[in-house]
Motif scaffolding. Structure first.
Motif, PDB file in Angstrom:
ATOM      1  N   ASN A  97       2.594  -9.675 -13.718  1.00 53.43           N
ATOM      2  CA  ASN A  97       2.939 -11.082 -13.493  1.00 53.43           C
ATOM      3  C   ASN A  97       3.611 -11.716 -14.703  1.00 53.43           C
ATOM      4  OD1 ASN A  97       1.763 -11.697 -10.720  1.00 53.43           O
ATOM      5  ND2 ASN A  97      -0.003 -10.830 -11.772  1.00 53.43           N
ATOM      6  N   GLY A  98       4.357 -10.896 -15.451  1.00 51.07           N
ATOM      7  CA  GLY A  98       5.080 -11.429 -16.615  1.00 51.07           C
ATOM      8  C   GLY A  98       6.392 -12.062 -16.201  1.00 51.07           C
ATOM      9  N   ASN A  99       7.246 -12.317 -17.192  1.00 47.21           N
ATOM     10  CA  ASN A  99       8.554 -12.926 -16.916  1.00 47.21           C
ATOM     11  C   ASN A  99       9.631 -12.148 -17.685  1.00 47.21           C
ATOM     12  OD1 ASN A  99      10.555 -14.617 -16.065  1.00 47.21           O
ATOM     13  ND2 ASN A  99      10.143 -16.210 -17.596  1.00 47.21           N
ATOM     14  N   PRO A 100      10.337 -11.229 -17.031  1.00 46.15           N
ATOM     15  CA  PRO A 100      10.149 -10.880 -15.609  1.00 46.15           C
ATOM     16  C   PRO A 100       8.909  -9.997 -15.445  1.00 46.15           C
ATOM     17  CG  PRO A 100      11.819  -9.486 -16.579  1.00 46.15           C
ATOM     18  CD  PRO A 100      11.447 -10.455 -17.660  1.00 46.15           C
ATOM     19  N   SER A 101       8.374  -9.958 -14.230  1.00 48.00           N
ATOM     20  CA  SER A 101       7.169  -9.172 -13.991  1.00 48.00           C
ATOM     21  C   SER A 101       7.519  -7.687 -13.919  1.00 48.00           C
ATOM     22  CB  SER A 101       6.498  -9.629 -12.700  1.00 48.00           C
ATOM     23  OG  SER A 101       7.347  -9.382 -11.587  1.00 48.00           O
ATOM     24  N   LEU A 102       6.570  -6.862 -14.370  1.00 44.89           N
ATOM     25  CA  LEU A 102       6.728  -5.410 -14.298  1.00 44.89           C
ATOM     26  C   LEU A 102       5.626  -4.847 -13.405  1.00 44.89           C
ATOM     27  CD1 LEU A 102       7.593  -4.336 -17.960  1.00 44.89           C
ATOM     28  CD2 LEU A 102       9.125  -4.535 -16.005  1.00 44.89           C
ATOM     29  N   GLU A 103       6.007  -3.844 -12.622  1.00 45.19           N
ATOM     30  CA  GLU A 103       5.077  -3.216 -11.696  1.00 45.19           C
ATOM     31  C   GLU A 103       4.996  -1.738 -12.015  1.00 45.19           C
ATOM     32  OE1 GLU A 103       4.700  -4.764  -7.449  1.00 45.19           O
ATOM     33  OE2 GLU A 103       5.706  -2.816  -7.166  1.00 45.19           O
ATOM     34  N   ASN A 104       3.816  -1.155 -11.871  1.00 52.04           N
ATOM     35  CA  ASN A 104       3.638   0.255 -12.191  1.00 52.04           C
ATOM     36  C   ASN A 104       2.666   0.861 -11.184  1.00 52.04           C
ATOM     37  OD1 ASN A 104       3.754   2.702 -13.560  1.00 52.04           O
ATOM     38  ND2 ASN A 104       2.084   2.154 -14.960  1.00 52.04           N
ATOM     39  N   LYS A 105       3.061   2.023 -10.668  1.00 51.10           N
ATOM     40  CA  LYS A 105       2.170   2.743  -9.760  1.00 51.10           C
ATOM     41  C   LYS A 105       1.502   3.863 -10.544  1.00 51.10           C
ATOM     42  CE  LYS A 105       3.669   5.523  -6.478  1.00 51.10           C
ATOM     43  NZ  LYS A 105       4.281   5.968  -5.222  1.00 51.10           N
ATOM     44  N   VAL A 106       0.186   3.842 -10.559  1.00 54.30           N
ATOM     45  CA  VAL A 106      -0.565   4.869 -11.283  1.00 54.30           C
ATOM     46  C   VAL A 106      -1.429   5.624 -10.283  1.00 54.30           C
ATOM     47  CG1 VAL A 106      -0.602   3.524 -13.411  1.00 54.30           C
ATOM     48  CG2 VAL A 106      -2.464   3.268 -11.795  1.00 54.30           C
ATOM     49  N   HIS A 107      -1.656   6.889 -10.589  1.00 60.25           N
ATOM     50  CA  HIS A 107      -2.565   7.703  -9.774  1.00 60.25           C
ATOM     51  C   HIS A 107      -3.854   7.843 -10.562  1.00 60.25           C
ATOM     52  CE1 HIS A 107       1.233   8.588  -7.742  1.00 60.25           C
ATOM     53  NE2 HIS A 107       0.481   8.883  -6.673  1.00 60.25           N
ATOM     54  N   HIS A 108      -4.813   7.030 -10.202  1.00 60.52           N
ATOM     55  CA  HIS A 108      -6.063   6.937 -10.950  1.00 60.52           C
ATOM     56  C   HIS A 108      -7.044   7.989 -10.451  1.00 60.52           C
ATOM     57  CE1 HIS A 108      -9.088   5.189 -13.428  1.00 60.52           C
ATOM     58  NE2 HIS A 108      -9.877   4.861 -12.401  1.00 60.52           N
ATOM     59  N   LYS A 109      -7.551   8.787 -11.393  1.00 60.96           N
ATOM     60  CA  LYS A 109      -8.460   9.874 -11.025  1.00 60.96           C
ATOM     61  C   LYS A 109      -9.872   9.325 -10.818  1.00 60.96           C
ATOM     62  CE  LYS A 109      -5.895  13.500 -13.451  1.00 60.96           C
ATOM     63  NZ  LYS A 109      -5.442  14.160 -12.215  1.00 60.96           N
ATOM     64  N   VAL A 110     -10.459   9.666  -9.664  1.00 61.84           N
ATOM     65  CA  VAL A 110     -11.824   9.261  -9.322  1.00 61.84           C
ATOM     66  C   VAL A 110     -12.606  10.515  -8.950  1.00 61.84           C
ATOM     67  CG1 VAL A 110     -13.270   7.876  -7.818  1.00 61.84           C
ATOM     68  CG2 VAL A 110     -11.016   7.028  -8.499  1.00 61.84           C
ATOM     69  N   SER A 111     -13.722  10.733  -9.644  1.00 63.76           N
ATOM     70  CA  SER A 111     -14.545  11.919  -9.381  1.00 63.76           C
ATOM     71  C   SER A 111     -15.680  11.572  -8.426  1.00 63.76           C
ATOM     72  CB  SER A 111     -15.129  12.456 -10.689  1.00 63.76           C
ATOM     73  OG  SER A 111     -14.102  12.908 -11.552  1.00 63.76           O
ATOM     74  N   ILE A 112     -15.859  12.454  -7.407  1.00 64.30           N
ATOM     75  CA  ILE A 112     -17.046  12.415  -6.555  1.00 64.30           C
ATOM     76  C   ILE A 112     -17.901  13.589  -6.998  1.00 64.30           C
ATOM     77  CG2 ILE A 112     -17.943  12.369  -4.208  1.00 64.30           C
ATOM     78  CD1 ILE A 112     -16.138  10.039  -4.778  1.00 64.30           C
ATOM     79  N   CYS A 113     -19.036  13.328  -7.651  1.00 61.57           N
ATOM     80  CA  CYS A 113     -19.768  14.388  -8.334  1.00 61.57           C
ATOM     81  C   CYS A 113     -21.266  14.222  -8.128  1.00 61.57           C
ATOM     82  CB  CYS A 113     -19.448  14.375  -9.827  1.00 61.57           C
ATOM     83  SG  CYS A 113     -19.825  12.762 -10.583  1.00 61.57           S
ATOM     84  N   LYS A 114     -21.974  15.331  -8.282  1.00 68.33           N
ATOM     85  CA  LYS A 114     -23.425  15.267  -8.269  1.00 68.33           C
ATOM     86  C   LYS A 114     -23.893  14.633  -9.574  1.00 68.33           C
ATOM     87  CE  LYS A 114     -24.282  19.148  -5.145  1.00 68.33           C
ATOM     88  NZ  LYS A 114     -24.884  20.495  -4.986  1.00 68.33           N
ATOM     89  N   CYS A 115     -24.887  13.814  -9.443  1.00 74.21           N
ATOM     90  CA  CYS A 115     -25.297  13.024 -10.601  1.00 74.21           C
ATOM     91  C   CYS A 115     -26.691  13.402 -11.057  1.00 74.21           C
ATOM     92  CB  CYS A 115     -25.270  11.534 -10.277  1.00 74.21           C
ATOM     93  SG  CYS A 115     -23.610  10.905 -10.003  1.00 74.21           S
ATOM     94  N   SER A 116     -26.945  13.128 -12.343  1.00 74.33           N
ATOM     95  CA  SER A 116     -28.269  13.315 -12.916  1.00 74.33           C
ATOM     96  C   SER A 116     -29.142  12.122 -12.553  1.00 74.33           C
ATOM     97  CB  SER A 116     -28.162  13.434 -14.436  1.00 74.33           C
ATOM     98  OG  SER A 116     -27.712  12.194 -14.975  1.00 74.33           O
ATOM     99  N   SER A 117     -30.391  12.162 -13.009  1.00 71.08           N
ATOM    100  CA  SER A 117     -31.300  11.050 -12.719  1.00 71.08           C
ATOM    101  C   SER A 117     -30.859   9.768 -13.414  1.00 71.08           C
ATOM    102  CB  SER A 117     -32.730  11.421 -13.148  1.00 71.08           C
ATOM    103  OG  SER A 117     -32.753  11.710 -14.545  1.00 71.08           O
ATOM    104  N   GLU A 118     -30.011   9.896 -14.443  1.00 71.78           N
ATOM    105  CA  GLU A 118     -29.489   8.710 -15.132  1.00 71.78           C
ATOM    106  C   GLU A 118     -28.203   8.202 -14.491  1.00 71.78           C
ATOM    107  OE1 GLU A 118     -30.349  11.483 -16.841  1.00 71.78           O
ATOM    108  OE2 GLU A 118     -32.285  10.756 -17.559  1.00 71.78           O
ATOM    109  N   ASN A 119     -27.868   8.716 -13.289  1.00 73.20           N
ATOM    110  CA  ASN A 119     -26.661   8.303 -12.570  1.00 73.20           C
ATOM    111  C   ASN A 119     -25.397   8.556 -13.374  1.00 73.20           C
ATOM    112  OD1 ASN A 119     -27.757   7.541 -10.132  1.00 73.20           O
ATOM    113  ND2 ASN A 119     -28.225   5.451 -10.846  1.00 73.20           N
ATOM    114  N   SER A 120     -25.292   9.738 -13.937  1.00 75.18           N
ATOM    115  CA  SER A 120     -24.030  10.167 -14.547  1.00 75.18           C
ATOM    116  C   SER A 120     -23.742  11.575 -14.055  1.00 75.18           C
ATOM    117  CB  SER A 120     -24.134  10.142 -16.081  1.00 75.18           C
ATOM    118  OG  SER A 120     -25.167  10.992 -16.517  1.00 75.18           O
ATOM    119  N   CYS A 121     -22.437  11.919 -14.030  1.00 81.69           N
ATOM    120  CA  CYS A 121     -22.048  13.241 -13.522  1.00 81.69           C
ATOM    121  C   CYS A 121     -22.686  14.343 -14.365  1.00 81.69           C
ATOM    122  CB  CYS A 121     -20.524  13.389 -13.572  1.00 81.69           C
ATOM    123  SG  CYS A 121     -19.691  12.543 -12.221  1.00 81.69           S
TER     124      CYS A 121
END
Length: 739
Positions: free
Chosen positions: A714-738
């Protein structure tokens, strides 16, 4: 008509004879018979069965008539019955309302609360109270006299309560009009029809002075020894049963006043006029709901002074200096004292008297004090320092009750009858280089004065009288020795002034006596020769500043720097900017141009050269940021969800931008329409820099997903960027971390 049975009839009162019903005979019945509350006008025709009224019924006399009707055979035996037949009499509006008094009298207080009743009128109606016939409505027909367009009184149309109107609450005044006559009307049918009955009555109202009045100013003597609290005044509301309260006009740590449930006002402790001489507060009344009943009354208390403060010497001792040539009768000073009691009263009137003088040389005092002002005068001949350098006086200061001793020291000072005399009339000359530092002493001079040492008559002040129009030199005096030190006050410049021909005078801060004048003995001369020094070039400005956008092209003109050489030599320039770990100093002209993209980005300086000297000026180049960096996802912490996904999870993601943020970042987050992202994921704004990312279902495998997210800065002029954000679906420990 119909067969014999129990029946009810409603009949309006009045109206004359009428047939109500015809009962039909059923064999073997041949006749009818009736009994009960027939009132002499209700009966049944035996053969035809006609039930009739032979006259008029009256609701006010009897509201219902209960009958028994039966049928008979030829032998007079009962065939059917008896059946109950009830005739209900319906009321008609045939009674006018009547007041319970032929005339009413009431009293109202001035400034009574508008709408608060002070009296009631009451009327009754003989008709059925469950019908509009007996529903009464009150109103004011006339108002005598009527001094204002709006009536001063109003009446509640249902209850008959009479109260002041808003206008009446404000304007009622027994001094202007103490009696009013109201003509009050009452109408039945709730006053809603012109066919209603009406009655009227006179109401005589007497206006009395308001009880709710501010008391006169209350005077309380300070430091009272009475047992507190002490009753000082009283207020009374026009209405009974009110709650009295006080509230402050000023914010005090504690208000030393209280009020009782009867409106009695008390002072709760002794007052000190010197701490506070007046108090202003308000008395108010409230009803049991906490609403104000009367307008607040302002209470004003003045604390009266008593003589409870002794005189105080403003200075102790008071030191007065007197020249030994002062004439008798001269005013040499004053003794100042104060009294904390009330100003311009006898309690604070002070009188002065000399109680003693030391040393005392004759039976007559040398000093006289004016008893009402404290002015101190010489009463005899002039003082002589040979007799005594100091005199000590005890001055008695009194008011009407207390007394104080003030000490006075009179210092006899020498008169200034000697002028300073220089030890040399001419100090020849001094040669100095033009670059000599400011503050350097270039010459010491000396004069002497025959007056008493350590006084304003003997202290010598040296000044340059001639030859230094720009105050380039300054002379400081050693107060112990009267030695003068001539110093450089401003930078010398050979080109501007190569020689100074100076005349210096010596004077005293104390004026000379009228018979003595300064002469040539108080003057001396000397010359200052300034030698030339090859000076470096001089920039017109010590710092050059400019501001440009970071994307300006190479060879853009940034600024022009200018310098000159005091000796008139030519000047060359170099630019020494910070470039990596070493300085870069290329030669350049007056115009500063962007040569390489790194040049001057971190700041630097310009060096000006002549044949032998150089000087520098700093160049500060501020870069304005251009929105040329697209937003990114911050990767400080990995994004993950615990497997298996149960639903409802969400995590924060943050957008960052390398560009300068003048006020605050403001990013927008959206999912790209690809990779089935919008069916699998959901993104929602949290604030200007963060958003929540959450799975839309629970059918995710245990792996890493790439979520396409579109970021906009939302700058002037505005810049747009498409990113591919990595999201892991993983088994977690009792502390809720992968794992």
């Amino acid at each position: 008509s119909g067969p014999l049975k129990a029946m009810n009839f409603s009949v309006q009162e009045g109206g004359g004879p009428r047939i109500l019903h015809q009962f039909t005979l059923e064999p073997p019945a041949v006749s009818f018979r009736t009994s009960g509350e027939k009132a002499g006008i209700i009966d049944i025709e035996p053969k035809t069965g006609i039930l009739y009224i032979n006259g008029s019924l009256d609701w006010e006399t009897k509201k219902s008539h209960k009958l028994q009707v039966e049928s008979l055979d030829e032998s007079g035996n009962v065939v059917k019955g008896p059946y109950a037949v009830t005739i209900y009499v319906e009321d008609i509006n045939d009674n006018p309302p009547e007041f319970n008094q032929t005339k009413y009298f009431g009293v109202v207080r001035q400034n009574s609360r508008p709408g608060k009743p002070f009296m009631y009128v009451h009327a009754t109606d003989g008709d059925d109270p469950t019908t509009p016939h007996a529903q009464l409505s009150y109103s004011i027909l006339h108002h005598f006299p009527k001094p204002y367009e709006e009536m001063l009184f109003k009446i509640d149309n249902v209850t008959g309560a009479i109260s002041p109107s808003r206008t009446g609450s404000y304007y009622l005044d027994p001094q202007k009009q103490d009696t009013f006559t109201l003509v009050v009307s009452v109408r039945d049918m709730a006053g809603k029809t012109v066919n209603a009955f009406t009655s009227s009555v006179d109401v005589i109202i007497t206006v009395m002075e308001s009880l709710w009045k501010a008391p006169a100013i209350i005077y309380i003597k300070e430091n009272s020894t009475e047992v507190h609290p002490v009753n000082i005044s009283k207020v009374q509301s026009n209405e009974p049963g009110v709650i009295y309260e006080l509230f402050e006009k000023e914010k005090l740590p504690r208000l030393p006043f209280s009020i009782s449930e009867n409106g009695d006002i008390y002072v709760t402790e002794p007052l000190d006029r010197e701490a506070k001489d007046t108090y202003t507060f308000f008395a108010v009344t409230k009803d049991n709901k906490g609403e104000l009943v009367d307008k607040p009354l302002q209470i004003h208390v003045i604390v009266e002074d008593i003589n409870d403060n002794p005189p105080v010497c403003q200075q102790n001792p008071t030191v007065i200096e007197v020249q030994e040539n002062e004439m008798a009768g001269s005013n040499i000073g004053a003794v100042f004292a104060t009294d904390m009691d009330k100003k311009d009263t006898l309690n604070s009137r002070l009188q002065f008297q000399i109680q003693s003088q030391e040393p005392r040389f004759s039976s007559k005092n040398l000093f006289y004090i004016q008893q009402d002002t404290g002015d101190l005068l010489l009463s005899g001949s002039s003082l002589s320092k040979r007799d005594s350098a100091k005199y000590f006086l005890k001055v008695l200061v009194t008011d009407s009750k207390f007394e104080t001793i003030c000490d006075v020291e009179v210092h006899v000072i020498d008169i200034n009858d000697q002028i300073p005399i220089f030890e040399k009339p001419d100090y020849a000359n001094v040669t100095v280089a033009e670059n000599i530092p400011v503050g350097t002493v270039i010459l010491e001079i000396q004069a002497t004065d025959g007056d008493e040492p350590g006084t304003g008559s003997s202290l010598i002040i040296y000044q340059v009288k001639e030859g230094d129009p720009n105050n380039t030199l300054i002379i400081e005096t050693d107060a112990e020795t009267n030695r003068g030190y001539i110093k450089i006050n401003k930078a010398l410049d050979f080109e501007t002034m190569p020689v100074y021909n100076l005349v210096i005078n010596a004077t005293n801060p104390e004026p000379l006596v009228s018979s003595v004048q300064y002469n040539s003995s108080s003057l001396t001369r000397f010359k200052v020769f300034v030698t030339n020094v090859d000076e470096p070039p001089v920039f017109l400005n010590p710092v050059y500043k400019t501001e440009v956008s970071e994307d300006i092209p190479v060879n853009t003109l940034l600024m022009t720097v200018e310098a000159y050489d005091p000796e008139g030599d030519s000047v060359r320039f170099k630019n020494c900017s910070k470039g990596g770990a070493r300085k870069i100093c290329p030669m350049l002209g007056k115009k500063l141009v962007l040569q390489k993209s790194y040049l001057l980005v971190e700041g630097g300086h310009v060096v000006g050269y002549n044949a032998a000297q150089k000087s520098k000026a700093y160049v500060i180049l501020h870069l304005r940021d251009v929105n040329d960096n697209p937003p990114q996802i911050a990767t400080d912490y990995p994004t993950f969800f615990c497997y298996p996904v149960s639903g409802g999870e969400r995590t924060l993601i943050q957008a960052t931008d390398a560009d300068e943020q003048f006020f605050y970042s403001k990013f927008t987050f959206t999912l790209a329409d690809e990779m089935n992202a919008r069916n699998n994921w959901e993104i929602s704004k949290f604030n200007a820099t963060h958003a929540y990312l959450s799975p839309k279902h629970a059918n995710f495998e245990e792996k890493t997903y790439e979520v396409p997210i579109i970021l906009n800065d939302n700058g002037n002029p505005s810049l747009e960027n498409k990113v591919h954000h990595k999201v892991s679906i993983c088994k977690c420990s009792s502390e809720n971390s992968c794992f």
